[in-house]
Structure formats: structure tokens, C-alpha cells
Motif scaffolding. Sequence first.
Motif, PDB file in Angstrom:
ATOM      1  N   GLY A   1      -4.738 -30.914 -66.855  1.00  0.00           N
ATOM      2  CA  GLY A   1      -5.717 -29.811 -67.627  1.00  0.00           C
ATOM      3  C   GLY A   1      -6.378 -29.194 -66.855  1.00  0.00           C
ATOM      4  N   MET A   2      -6.280 -29.108 -65.579  1.00  0.00           N
ATOM      5  CA  MET A   2      -6.895 -28.104 -64.750  1.00  0.00           C
ATOM      6  C   MET A   2      -6.373 -26.632 -64.808  1.00  0.00           C
ATOM      7  SD  MET A   2      -6.970 -28.248 -60.433  1.00  0.00           S
ATOM      8  CE  MET A   2      -5.089 -27.594 -60.550  1.00  0.00           C
ATOM      9  N   ALA A   3      -7.360 -25.863 -64.852  1.00  0.00           N
ATOM     10  CA  ALA A   3      -7.182 -24.371 -64.940  1.00  0.00           C
ATOM     11  C   ALA A   3      -6.425 -23.919 -63.599  1.00  0.00           C
ATOM     12  CB  ALA A   3      -8.316 -23.628 -65.220  1.00  0.00           C
ATOM     13  N   VAL A   4      -5.363 -23.064 -63.651  1.00  0.00           N
ATOM     14  CA  VAL A   4      -4.582 -22.604 -62.683  1.00  0.00           C
ATOM     15  C   VAL A   4      -4.716 -21.141 -62.568  1.00  0.00           C
ATOM     16  CG1 VAL A   4      -2.373 -22.255 -61.786  1.00  0.00           C
ATOM     17  CG2 VAL A   4      -2.931 -24.380 -62.879  1.00  0.00           C
ATOM     18  N   PHE A   5      -5.044 -20.450 -61.439  1.00  0.00           N
ATOM     19  CA  PHE A   5      -5.212 -19.239 -61.070  1.00  0.00           C
ATOM     20  C   PHE A   5      -4.461 -18.687 -59.911  1.00  0.00           C
ATOM     21  CE2 PHE A   5      -9.229 -21.506 -60.264  1.00  0.00           C
ATOM     22  CZ  PHE A   5      -9.347 -21.437 -59.093  1.00  0.00           C
ATOM     23  N   SER A   6      -4.281 -17.403 -59.805  1.00  0.00           N
ATOM     24  CA  SER A   6      -3.547 -17.052 -58.712  1.00  0.00           C
ATOM     25  C   SER A   6      -4.446 -17.009 -57.407  1.00  0.00           C
ATOM     26  CB  SER A   6      -3.062 -15.512 -58.924  1.00  0.00           C
ATOM     27  OG  SER A   6      -2.735 -14.733 -57.801  1.00  0.00           O
ATOM     28  N   ARG A   7      -3.533 -17.156 -56.428  1.00  0.00           N
ATOM     29  CA  ARG A   7      -4.213 -17.285 -55.025  1.00  0.00           C
ATOM     30  C   ARG A   7      -4.650 -15.778 -54.759  1.00  0.00           C
ATOM     31  NH1 ARG A   7       0.876 -18.531 -51.925  1.00  0.00           N
ATOM     32  NH2 ARG A   7       1.784 -17.890 -53.905  1.00  0.00           N
ATOM     33  N   ALA A   8      -4.113 -14.506 -55.304  1.00  0.00           N
ATOM     34  CA  ALA A   8      -4.408 -13.388 -55.017  1.00  0.00           C
ATOM     35  C   ALA A   8      -5.988 -12.986 -55.649  1.00  0.00           C
ATOM     36  CB  ALA A   8      -3.413 -12.539 -55.586  1.00  0.00           C
TER      37      ALA A   8
ATOM     38  N   PHE B   1      -6.799 -18.578 -69.065  1.00  0.00           N
ATOM     39  CA  PHE B   1      -6.431 -19.338 -68.219  1.00  0.00           C
ATOM     40  C   PHE B   1      -5.653 -20.525 -68.808  1.00  0.00           C
ATOM     41  CE2 PHE B   1     -10.230 -17.472 -66.362  1.00  0.00           C
ATOM     42  CZ  PHE B   1      -9.960 -17.436 -65.047  1.00  0.00           C
ATOM     43  N   GLU B   2      -4.537 -20.930 -68.227  1.00  0.00           N
ATOM     44  CA  GLU B   2      -3.571 -22.113 -68.617  1.00  0.00           C
ATOM     45  C   GLU B   2      -3.459 -23.144 -67.503  1.00  0.00           C
ATOM     46  OE1 GLU B   2      -0.486 -20.196 -71.445  1.00  0.00           O
ATOM     47  OE2 GLU B   2      -0.068 -19.696 -69.366  1.00  0.00           O
ATOM     48  N   SER B   3      -3.249 -24.358 -68.170  1.00  0.00           N
ATOM     49  CA  SER B   3      -2.831 -25.456 -67.208  1.00  0.00           C
ATOM     50  C   SER B   3      -1.720 -26.022 -67.203  1.00  0.00           C
ATOM     51  CB  SER B   3      -3.919 -26.334 -67.775  1.00  0.00           C
ATOM     52  OG  SER B   3      -3.864 -26.844 -69.249  1.00  0.00           O
TER      53      SER B   3
ATOM     54  N   HIS C   1      -3.959 -24.314 -54.373  1.00  0.00           N
ATOM     55  CA  HIS C   1      -5.294 -23.358 -54.358  1.00  0.00           C
ATOM     56  C   HIS C   1      -6.289 -23.695 -55.312  1.00  0.00           C
ATOM     57  CE1 HIS C   1      -7.481 -19.631 -53.454  1.00  0.00           C
ATOM     58  NE2 HIS C   1      -7.302 -19.444 -54.550  1.00  0.00           N
ATOM     59  N   SER C   2      -5.718 -23.720 -56.654  1.00  0.00           N
ATOM     60  CA  SER C   2      -6.695 -23.806 -57.624  1.00  0.00           C
ATOM     61  C   SER C   2      -7.446 -24.898 -57.660  1.00  0.00           C
ATOM     62  CB  SER C   2      -5.984 -23.801 -59.087  1.00  0.00           C
ATOM     63  OG  SER C   2      -5.440 -22.610 -59.317  1.00  0.00           O
TER      64      SER C   2
END
Length: 213
Positions: free
Chosen positions: A138-145, A35-37, A89-90
Motif C-alpha cells: 500500500g506504499m505510495a510510489v513516485f518517480s525518482r525524477a 499516487f498509486e501503490s 527510491h520511494s
Amino acid sequence: GEIRMVPPTRPTNFDKFNPFTLKGTAPYGMGALMFESLLTGNSEEPTTAYGLLAEDVEVASDKRSAIFRIHPEARFNDGSPVLAADVVHSFTTLTGPLAAPQFRTIYAEVKAAKAITERVVRFDFERPNPELPLVVGGMAVFSRAWGAGKPFDQVTTEVPIASGPYRIANPRMGRDITYVRDPNYWGAALPVRKGLFNFVQSFFARPADARHS
């Protein structure tokens, strides 16, 4: 090369691939490797961050909002682009009732996140605070999928769709996990990533497995 490690934490097995929910245990290393931010820092500058998923950030003069422009080359590990909608979304998911409660505390002073354009996202803050752009950065970003619309606390066995330099290879639920460096990792040439993540494989196992590997 390859590195094999034993998790330095008490839990030595795992029963989910979602590190953001309260119930269950996620495998060690997933947060840092997958996971990246929007921004990333380093150990020498605790109050400084540099662009990672975001190529640019602008803080309002009244310090009540911050605008992040997402790097046009940023990609998730399924090849899809990282967009402002994924960031929103994240944030919405992490501050919602199905995520672990600590995230609601961390982002308690963030009023809202809004996609301004396809690759521009704005965070509004409850009050002026110079640390809040770093907090949301610094929030983790992930896919909506990821999870295909399932309730977030039920997203357990689905492999994360994230943007980091490693992917999961042949996981054995509850026993060991191997992260393999993504040859198509979008950020390999970024200044903040150069010299990092050199191992082709990172292998984490239970202590008994690691001793005999």
C-alpha cells in the motif's frame, strides 16, 4: 463531467505539492488521484489486496520477505516506466529523515527494499507478519525524477511525477486545484480500475471559491 468539491478537512488552502513531508499543507485529493501503490484494496475486504502497479506478488514461505513484479505497462504521468528502482527510491525516501515521521513508524518492521531486476523488487521484514506484504503493497510510489535530486523536504512546488489517473491542471497555489483525467492513464483497463475515476475534472477549492463557482 466535472465535480467541484470543498475539502472536508480543516485546512482549506495549500502551500506545497508534496503530501509526504511534515511542514506545510498539500492540496486535498492528491494522494488518491495522483499516487498509486503496488497493491490496492477495497472497503469490503479489509485484509485482501489486488495487483495495481504490481501484476504479481510472492510471499516467502517463512513470511520474512515478499517479491513484487511490476506490471510492464505501468507508467508515470511523464511517460516513463515504473521500475523497481522507483519503488526502492520511494521506500528509502519515505523512511528517511526528510519525510514525515509517521512513515518510519508505518514501515518500522520493513528491514530493506531491494531491486532484484528492472521490474522486480523484494521487501525484507524484521519478523514474520502476514500483514507486512499488505503494508508495503500500500506504499505510495513516485518517480525518482520528481524533485530532480533536491532534498525531499525542499520538493514543494514541483508537480509530482506519479502514475495515477489524474494530473494537475493550472494550479493556483494556495487557492484551488483542478485534477484532469489523464487520457493516457496506463491502468484504465485494469479490473481494479474499471468503473472508477469517471470525472474528466475534479475541482477542489476553498469554501468561498466553491460557493461561487
